[in-house]
Motif scaffolding. Structure first.
Motif, PDB file in Angstrom:
ATOM      1  N   VAL A 178       6.656  -5.536  -1.628  1.00 52.07           N
ATOM      2  CA  VAL A 178       6.223  -4.404  -0.825  1.00 52.07           C
ATOM      3  C   VAL A 178       6.703  -3.083  -1.430  1.00 52.07           C
ATOM      4  N   TRP A 179       7.980  -3.023  -1.790  1.00 51.33           N
ATOM      5  CA  TRP A 179       8.575  -1.805  -2.363  1.00 51.33           C
ATOM      6  C   TRP A 179       9.601  -2.245  -3.400  1.00 51.33           C
ATOM      7  N   PRO A 180       9.152  -2.818  -4.521  1.00 53.41           N
ATOM      8  CA  PRO A 180      10.092  -3.423  -5.485  1.00 53.41           C
ATOM      9  C   PRO A 180      10.871  -2.380  -6.267  1.00 53.41           C
ATOM     10  N   HIS A 181      12.023  -2.766  -6.751  1.00 57.62           N
ATOM     11  CA  HIS A 181      12.771  -1.918  -7.670  1.00 57.62           C
ATOM     12  C   HIS A 181      12.012  -1.832  -8.992  1.00 57.62           C
ATOM     13  N   PHE A 209       0.827  -1.209   0.000  1.00 58.97           N
ATOM     14  CA  PHE A 209       0.000   0.000   0.000  1.00 58.97           C
ATOM     15  C   PHE A 209       0.863   1.261   0.000  1.00 58.97           C
ATOM     16  N   ASP A 210       1.846   1.333   0.923  1.00 58.43           N
ATOM     17  CA  ASP A 210       2.688   2.527   1.006  1.00 58.43           C
ATOM     18  C   ASP A 210       3.486   2.736  -0.280  1.00 58.43           C
ATOM     19  N   GLY A 211       4.057   1.658  -0.800  1.00 60.73           N
ATOM     20  CA  GLY A 211       4.819   1.771  -2.042  1.00 60.73           C
ATOM     21  C   GLY A 211       3.954   2.180  -3.210  1.00 60.73           C
ATOM     22  N   GLY A 212       2.713   1.673  -3.267  1.00 63.40           N
ATOM     23  CA  GLY A 212       1.808   2.032  -4.361  1.00 63.40           C
ATOM     24  C   GLY A 212       1.460   3.503  -4.350  1.00 63.40           C
ATOM     25  N   ILE A 213       1.191   4.053  -3.165  1.00 64.51           N
ATOM     26  CA  ILE A 213       0.877   5.482  -3.072  1.00 64.51           C
ATOM     27  C   ILE A 213       2.092   6.323  -3.454  1.00 64.51           C
ATOM     28  N   ALA A 214       3.267   5.956  -2.938  1.00 68.03           N
ATOM     29  CA  ALA A 214       4.479   6.713  -3.253  1.00 68.03           C
ATOM     30  C   ALA A 214       4.766   6.686  -4.752  1.00 68.03           C
TER      31      ALA A 214
END
Length: 489
Positions: free
Chosen positions: A448-451, A414-419
């Motif tokens: 979660v926060w992929p390259h 969720f956090d990575g998608g918004i960012a």
């Protein structure tokens, strides 16, 4: 439709003409095979564009308002496809990666899938050149098409400074020369400044192009501070700051600075914001560094502040941008810089206009008979412009929300998608990687926060759409998609 073909063909010819300096770089580095391949790709692109121009040269090519909007969307949708061919052919990327790279370059988003430690310098220079060209196209799009149509409440009055017109769309290519000359002159000034500050010539040229375009592409592997010292960082920050200022008012800054600030308060607000954000970052850097030298800290913080407000995402070293909470960084980025500039985001003019309009509406709850005009500097904001601004704001939030959901379902948490959604909509792609938690930096394939290189094709396609919508100011796309108009023609 011939006018649309004319604009698209000229844009393609200009794009591939930018290959010439990159070819010279390849020859200088002794990479004759790469230079030959680049020459072949560029020649084919220019030849195809000239063939189209020759075929329609004897016909009327005027653009009306509707066809002008269609031409603008066609340029920003189709031109990256042509640029993607070069990345596929020269850099060996897959078609989806090449398309993503081309869109990120032309929209000045700054994200890259190129392995900069192994990519030839000529291709890196070509990548930086496309970002510079995209910045120029952004200025032309806003000045000659978006502002006359009032998209997103953009004020058209300042256009008289360059075009002599206020609200009439002007698509004569001759009128683009002054913008191009001014744009190139500023780039050269930043290049000279970086050279005097000790940056190597090729890197100075690429960083100058990226700075004036308010892009985020860094043409080397590793930290910026390894190639640009404190003085060079200050020069780069000044280049980014100049990129946030309206193209109509940059020359007035030196001629009449007092009048400049009174008639264009947006620039004063941007300068104040850069200083304030810079000081706050300086305090954080000083705290975590244990009392390092103040000079380098001030240079680093000034660059970070200018980079965020210019929606660039360049940082002197990894972790500097992330010294602030993610939500604050994303808010600064999504607000963006000035109108008639290459920055992304909502723009300061719109935020102030919404604040002034909201204050007036609240005041009328107490004094319903009061009458107050909405003004921002020399601009009088009428009700039609306010409706356009609020509509733009609502559509932008909707697009960010939908794209965040799409990215969350396909690639990220969720956090990575918004960012990622905010960064790509504001054309500040590197901000997503700058905010990446350290635990994920060594795990490219995490969910979660992929390259960026590890994202699936569906997520890259969503990013392409968001970057394009952000650069086109959203509303013009909906205007072109008015099916009833095209059916009834």
């Amino acid at each position: 439709m011939l006018g649309v073909l004319h604009v698209l063909a000229v844009s393609v010819a200009g794009l591939f003409a930018m290959l010439v300096p990159a070819i010279l770089f390849a020859i200088t580095d002794g990479m004759r095979d790469l230079a030959l391949s680049m020459l072949l790709v560029g020649s084919l692109g220019v030849f195809a564009a000239l063939m189209v121009l020759g075929a329609i040269s004897g016909f009327e090519r005027r653009l009306g308002r509707a066809s002008g909007y269609l031409g603008l969307v066609a340029v920003w949708v189709l031109l990256p496809v042509f640029a993607a061919v070069s990345f596929k052919t020269l850099a060996g990327l897959t078609w989806m990666d090449a398309w993503f790279e081309a869109v990120a370059a032309l929209t000045t988003s700054g994200s890259t899938l190129l392995a900069r430690e192994t990519t030839p310098q000529a291709i890196l220079f070509w990548r930086a050149s496309i970002e510079w060209y995209g910045g120029f196209l952004t200025l032309v799009s806003i000045i000659h098409v978006l502002a006359p149509g009032g998209f997103g409440g953009l004020p058209a009055g300042d256009r008289r400074i360059l075009t002599g017109y206020a609200s009439d769309m002007t698509v004569d290519l001759v009128e683009f020369r002054e913008v191009l000359g001014h744009y190139a002159l500023l780039t050269f000034a930043v290049f000279v400044g970086l050279m005097l500050a000790g940056v190597d010539g090729p890197f100075a040229a690429m960083l100058a192009m990226v700075a004036i375009a308010t892009g985020g592409f860094v043409p080397f592997d590793g930290s910026l501070e390894d190639h640009a010292g404190p003085l060079a960082q200050v020069v780069l920050a000044l280049g980014l700051a100049v990129g946030t200022v309206s193209v109509f008012w940059r020359r007035q800054l030196l001629r009449a600075p007092r009048r400049f600030l009174t008639v264009n308060p947006e620039t004063g607000l941007i300068g104040l914001a850069i200083l304030l954000v810079g000081l706050l970052y300086a305090g954080r850097i000083f705290a975590v560094s244990g009392g390092a030298d103040l000079g380098p800290i001030l240079a680093e913080s000034l660059l970070t502040a200018a980079s965020l407000i210019a929606t660039s995402g360049i940082e002197s070293r990894p972790g500097v941008i992330a010294l602030w909470p993610d939500i604050i960084v994303l808010v600064v980025v999504v607000v963006g810089g000035g109108i008639y500039s290459t920055t992304g985001g909502f723009k300061v003019y719109r935020i102030v206009a919404m604040a002034v309009h909201s204050a007036r509406e609240l005041n009328q709850l107490i004094y319903p008979s009061s009458v107050a005009n909405l003004r921002f500097g020399r601009h009088v904001i009428d009700e039609q412009s306010m409706r356009a601004i609020w509509t733009y704001f609502a559509l932008s939030l909707l697009i960010i929300a939908v794209s965040a959901m799409a990215l969350t379902f396909t690639a990220t948490g969720f956090d990575g998608g918004i960012a990622m959604a905010v960064a790509f909509f504001a054309n500040a792609g590197p901000v997503y990687e700058a905010l990446m938690p350290p635990v994920y930096t060594t795990e490219p394939l995490n969910q979660v926060w992929p390259h960026l290189a590890a994202m699936p094709a569906s997520a890259k396609l969503a990013a392409i759409v968001v970057m394009t919508l952000g650069r086109l100011e959203v509303m013009v796309v909906f205007a072109v998609l008015n099916v009833r108009y095209w059916i009834n023609r």
